[in-house]
Design a protein around this motif. Sequence first.
Motif, PDB file in Angstrom:
ATOM      1  N   ALA A  32       0.820  -1.208   0.000  1.00 35.44           N
ATOM      2  CA  ALA A  32       0.000   0.000   0.000  1.00 35.44           C
ATOM      3  C   ALA A  32       0.857   1.262   0.000  1.00 35.44           C
ATOM      4  CB  ALA A  32      -0.937  -0.003   1.204  1.00 35.44           C
ATOM      5  N   GLN A  33       1.950   1.244   0.732  1.00 37.84           N
ATOM      6  CA  GLN A  33       2.829   2.407   0.824  1.00 37.84           C
ATOM      7  C   GLN A  33       3.988   2.353  -0.174  1.00 37.84           C
ATOM      8  OE1 GLN A  33       2.299   5.083   2.785  1.00 37.84           O
ATOM      9  NE2 GLN A  33       0.380   4.143   3.497  1.00 37.84           N
ATOM     10  N   SER A  34       4.070   1.272  -0.941  1.00 32.75           N
ATOM     11  CA  SER A  34       5.190   1.076  -1.870  1.00 32.75           C
ATOM     12  C   SER A  34       6.515   1.330  -1.162  1.00 32.75           C
ATOM     13  CB  SER A  34       5.059   2.016  -3.079  1.00 32.75           C
ATOM     14  OG  SER A  34       6.088   1.751  -4.021  1.00 32.75           O
ATOM     15  N   THR A  35       6.704   0.596  -0.068  1.00 37.39           N
ATOM     16  CA  THR A  35       7.883   0.806   0.776  1.00 37.39           C
ATOM     17  C   THR A  35       8.408  -0.532   1.272  1.00 37.39           C
ATOM     18  OG1 THR A  35       7.090   2.967   1.520  1.00 37.39           O
ATOM     19  CG2 THR A  35       8.743   1.889   2.885  1.00 37.39           C
ATOM     20  N   GLY A  54       9.735   2.342  -2.762  1.00 37.92           N
ATOM     21  CA  GLY A  54       9.696   1.552  -3.982  1.00 37.92           C
ATOM     22  C   GLY A  54       9.769   2.448  -5.209  1.00 37.92           C
ATOM     23  N   TRP A  55       9.947   1.830  -6.367  1.00 42.86           N
ATOM     24  CA  TRP A  55      10.089   2.574  -7.619  1.00 42.86           C
ATOM     25  C   TRP A  55       8.886   3.471  -7.890  1.00 42.86           C
ATOM     26  CZ3 TRP A  55      13.738   3.636 -11.183  1.00 42.86           C
ATOM     27  CH2 TRP A  55      13.334   4.060 -12.454  1.00 42.86           C
ATOM     28  N   GLU A  56       7.681   2.926  -7.701  1.00 38.91           N
ATOM     29  CA  GLU A  56       6.474   3.709  -7.981  1.00 38.91           C
ATOM     30  C   GLU A  56       6.358   4.912  -7.047  1.00 38.91           C
ATOM     31  OE1 GLU A  56       3.157   1.091  -7.892  1.00 38.91           O
ATOM     32  OE2 GLU A  56       3.787  -0.037  -9.679  1.00 38.91           O
ATOM     33  N   ARG A  57       6.815   4.747  -5.837  1.00 32.58           N
ATOM     34  CA  ARG A  57       6.793   5.873  -4.902  1.00 32.58           C
ATOM     35  C   ARG A  57       7.863   6.901  -5.276  1.00 32.58           C
ATOM     36  NH1 ARG A  57       8.004   5.418   1.570  1.00 32.58           N
ATOM     37  NH2 ARG A  57       7.584   7.605   2.111  1.00 32.58           N
ATOM     38  N   MET A  58       9.012   6.416  -5.753  1.00 33.58           N
ATOM     39  CA  MET A  58      10.065   7.330  -6.191  1.00 33.58           C
ATOM     40  C   MET A  58       9.600   8.171  -7.376  1.00 33.58           C
ATOM     41  SD  MET A  58      13.506   4.959  -6.047  1.00 33.58           S
ATOM     42  CE  MET A  58      14.106   4.183  -4.542  1.00 33.58           C
ATOM     43  N   LEU A  59       8.811   7.572  -8.270  1.00 35.58           N
ATOM     44  CA  LEU A  59       8.363   8.277  -9.472  1.00 35.58           C
ATOM     45  C   LEU A  59       7.560   9.536  -9.145  1.00 35.58           C
ATOM     46  CD1 LEU A  59       7.252   5.276 -11.742  1.00 35.58           C
ATOM     47  CD2 LEU A  59       9.202   6.792 -12.135  1.00 35.58           C
ATOM     48  N   ILE A  60       6.819   9.492  -8.049  1.00 33.61           N
ATOM     49  CA  ILE A  60       5.948  10.623  -7.701  1.00 33.61           C
ATOM     50  C   ILE A  60       6.453  11.365  -6.471  1.00 33.61           C
ATOM     51  CG2 ILE A  60       3.918   9.548  -8.747  1.00 33.61           C
ATOM     52  CD1 ILE A  60       3.045   8.656  -5.948  1.00 33.61           C
ATOM     53  N   TRP A  61       7.724  11.166  -6.153  1.00 33.01           N
ATOM     54  CA  TRP A  61       8.279  11.780  -4.941  1.00 33.01           C
ATOM     55  C   TRP A  61       8.271  13.301  -5.057  1.00 33.01           C
ATOM     56  CZ3 TRP A  61       9.788   9.071  -0.630  1.00 33.01           C
ATOM     57  CH2 TRP A  61      10.375   9.821   0.391  1.00 33.01           C
ATOM     58  N   ARG A  62       7.876  13.949  -3.968  1.00 30.62           N
ATOM     59  CA  ARG A  62       7.884  15.406  -3.893  1.00 30.62           C
ATOM     60  C   ARG A  62       8.559  15.831  -2.592  1.00 30.62           C
ATOM     61  NH1 ARG A  62       6.994  14.508  -8.262  1.00 30.62           N
ATOM     62  NH2 ARG A  62       5.339  15.241  -9.656  1.00 30.62           N
ATOM     63  N   ASN A  83      12.040  -9.231  -3.410  1.00 29.09           N
ATOM     64  CA  ASN A  83      11.530  -9.472  -4.761  1.00 29.09           C
ATOM     65  C   ASN A  83      10.346  -8.558  -5.085  1.00 29.09           C
ATOM     66  OD1 ASN A  83      13.301 -11.361  -5.762  1.00 29.09           O
ATOM     67  ND2 ASN A  83      12.122 -13.115  -5.062  1.00 29.09           N
ATOM     68  N   SER A  84       9.498  -8.333  -4.114  1.00 31.77           N
ATOM     69  CA  SER A  84       8.366  -7.435  -4.333  1.00 31.77           C
ATOM     70  C   SER A  84       8.841  -6.009  -4.572  1.00 31.77           C
ATOM     71  CB  SER A  84       7.424  -7.483  -3.118  1.00 31.77           C
ATOM     72  OG  SER A  84       6.868  -8.776  -2.953  1.00 31.77           O
ATOM     73  N   TRP A  85       9.868  -5.598  -3.854  1.00 36.79           N
ATOM     74  CA  TRP A  85      10.440  -4.264  -4.055  1.00 36.79           C
ATOM     75  C   TRP A  85      11.079  -4.163  -5.443  1.00 36.79           C
ATOM     76  CZ3 TRP A  85      15.661  -2.719  -4.548  1.00 36.79           C
ATOM     77  CH2 TRP A  85      15.904  -1.351  -4.407  1.00 36.79           C
ATOM     78  N   ARG A  86      11.794  -5.197  -5.864  1.00 39.21           N
ATOM     79  CA  ARG A  86      12.442  -5.214  -7.170  1.00 39.21           C
ATOM     80  C   ARG A  86      11.432  -5.241  -8.312  1.00 39.21           C
ATOM     81  NH1 ARG A  86      17.869  -7.667  -7.636  1.00 39.21           N
ATOM     82  NH2 ARG A  86      17.085  -8.468  -9.621  1.00 39.21           N
ATOM     83  N   LYS A  87      10.297  -5.878  -8.077  1.00 39.80           N
ATOM     84  CA  LYS A  87       9.324  -6.111  -9.145  1.00 39.80           C
ATOM     85  C   LYS A  87       8.837  -4.818  -9.782  1.00 39.80           C
ATOM     86  CE  LYS A  87       5.099  -8.746 -10.057  1.00 39.80           C
ATOM     87  NZ  LYS A  87       4.031  -9.586  -9.441  1.00 39.80           N
ATOM     88  N   GLN A  88       8.813  -3.731  -9.018  1.00 42.96           N
ATOM     89  CA  GLN A  88       8.336  -2.454  -9.550  1.00 42.96           C
ATOM     90  C   GLN A  88       9.355  -1.794 -10.485  1.00 42.96           C
ATOM     91  OE1 GLN A  88       7.217   0.163  -6.363  1.00 42.96           O
ATOM     92  NE2 GLN A  88       5.274  -0.901  -5.974  1.00 42.96           N
ATOM     93  N   ILE A  89      10.607  -2.157 -10.364  1.00 39.17           N
ATOM     94  CA  ILE A  89      11.674  -1.498 -11.132  1.00 39.17           C
ATOM     95  C   ILE A  89      11.741  -2.110 -12.529  1.00 39.17           C
ATOM     96  CG2 ILE A  89      14.121  -0.872 -11.139  1.00 39.17           C
ATOM     97  CD1 ILE A  89      14.161  -1.543  -8.145  1.00 39.17           C
ATOM     98  N   PRO A  90      11.799  -1.287 -13.577  1.00 37.13           N
ATOM     99  CA  PRO A  90      11.949  -1.836 -14.932  1.00 37.13           C
ATOM    100  C   PRO A  90      13.160  -2.764 -15.029  1.00 37.13           C
ATOM    101  CG  PRO A  90      11.477   0.510 -15.034  1.00 37.13           C
ATOM    102  CD  PRO A  90      11.702   0.186 -13.585  1.00 37.13           C
ATOM    103  N   THR A  91      12.992  -3.844 -15.770  1.00 35.22           N
ATOM    104  CA  THR A  91      14.050  -4.849 -15.859  1.00 35.22           C
ATOM    105  C   THR A  91      15.357  -4.266 -16.378  1.00 35.22           C
ATOM    106  OG1 THR A  91      12.397  -6.572 -16.254  1.00 35.22           O
ATOM    107  CG2 THR A  91      14.670  -7.082 -16.845  1.00 35.22           C
ATOM    108  N   TRP A  92      15.274  -3.396 -17.389  1.00 34.40           N
ATOM    109  CA  TRP A  92      16.507  -2.850 -17.966  1.00 34.40           C
ATOM    110  C   TRP A  92      17.233  -1.957 -16.965  1.00 34.40           C
ATOM    111  CZ3 TRP A  92      17.921   2.205 -18.555  1.00 34.40           C
ATOM    112  CH2 TRP A  92      16.933   3.182 -18.506  1.00 34.40           C
ATOM    113  N   VAL A  93      16.488  -1.288 -16.083  1.00 37.07           N
ATOM    114  CA  VAL A  93      17.116  -0.456 -15.056  1.00 37.07           C
ATOM    115  C   VAL A  93      17.885  -1.340 -14.077  1.00 37.07           C
ATOM    116  CG1 VAL A  93      16.697   1.118 -13.129  1.00 37.07           C
ATOM    117  CG2 VAL A  93      15.425   1.400 -15.270  1.00 37.07           C
TER     118      VAL A  93
END
Length: 392
Positions: A32-35, A54-62, A83-93
Motif C-alpha cells: 500500500a505504501q510502496s515501501t 519503492g520505484w512507484e513511490r520514487m516516481l511521484i516523490w515530492r 523481490n516485491s520491491w524489485r518487481k516495480q523497477i523496470p528490468t533494464w534499469v
Amino acid sequence: MTDPQVLRNAILHDSRPTLGRLLARHALWDEAQSTLWIDLTPFNAALQPVELPGWERMLIWRGDPPPLPTWAPLEWPHTPAVNSWRKQIPTWVIETLERLPTKGQLRLLYLSARYPQMLELLDKMPVLAWRLANAQLDEHQLQRLFPQPRTEMSALVGWPEDRHAVRFLQKLRLRRMDEQMLEQVETCLADPDIYLPASGLPRINSMALTLAAHFPQLIGSPLHQSLARQPCRPQQCKQMKALLSDAMALAQWLGKPIEAIQTCRFLVDVEALYEKWLQEGLQRLQRDTQKNHTKTVWKKVGDPPHLPRGWQSIQTLKGLVTCCRKTGHAWYADAHTLLIQPIAAKTPWTAALTHQNESWTVSCARQKGNQPLDPEQEAQLNLLISQLNQQR
C-alpha cells in the motif's frame, strides 16, 4: 553499551554484502505504501525501522529527497519482500544498475526514477550517470545541470569537457563495470590521445577498453577494431593483457616493428606471431651465448635468496630454454630477473622476481601455454614471496 543513534548510523553506512544478507531476512514489503521496511531491532531493540521507497513511490516523490543508506539492495538475496520491491523497477534499469559499482546504488535508482533526464542518461551513458549520482551535488544543482550539454556534465565530474570524451562514454558497452574497468576509463579519459581515436570505434567493450588503456600504440589497429566488434568477454581481458604485454616486450627485445602486432586481426594471430618470435629469440640466444662462451644469461638480481624446499631457480642456458619451451614464454626478454619455479608442479609454471628496496616482487608469472597463473598457483607464489621477504 553503544548509543542507538551511533549504531543506526553505522548500519546505514555499512555496505558490506554480509550485512545485506542479514538485512534482507528482516525486510517487510508494504504494498500500500510502496515501501520496503527494514527491521533493525535484531541489532538493538530501540532502533526504528528503515524505509526504502519503492520505484512507484520514487516516481511521484515530492519535497526533500529521502534519506537513503549506502546499501545495495539489488545485490541482496531474493527474499519475498526484496523481490516485491524489485518487481516495480523496470528490468533494464535493474540490469544496468547491476553492471555498475554498488556505491551510490540507491541514490542513482532514486534519481533515475525522479528525473527523466537521469533515466535517459542511465540508458545512454550509465557510467556518467553513476558518476553524477556519486558526485557531491544536491538535486537543485542537478536540475540546473540536466538542460546543459553533456560535455558540461562530463567536466563537472572531473572528466574532459570534450565532445569526443562524451562520444567515448556513449560507445562503452561493458557487461560489468568493476573497479578495474573504472580505472581504465579514467586512464583513457585522462589522455586525449587515447579517448579521441578510441571514440571512433563502433563500440568499446571490455577488451577494447583494456587495450586502449594499456596499449595506446594499438588503438585503432585492425586488432583493436576486431576486438571492439566481438562479444564482450571481460574474463578474457586478463589473458589478452598478458599476451599483448609479452608480445610488445619480445618485439622490443628482437627489434621487431610494432606494425607486426598492429596488423594482426585476431588474438590467435598475435599468439602465432609470439610463438614464432619465441623460437627466433631462442635461436638468437643460443648463438649469442655460444659466441660469448657463456653458460648463463642472467645478471645478478639482489642477493640470491634461500629458496624453501620444493622450489628451484633457473640459472643456466639449458634450464632457461627448457623453461621457455614448457611455458611458452620468452623469459630471456628480461635478464634482470630471478626465475623460480616449483619442482613438482603438475602444470609447469614459472615466475620472474625482481629485487628493489630490499624486497622481492613478482614482475611476471606464466604457466603452460603462456597463460596467467590460476588462483591456486598465485596463492603458492604469494606465500613464497612472503617467505623470501621475511629472510631480510
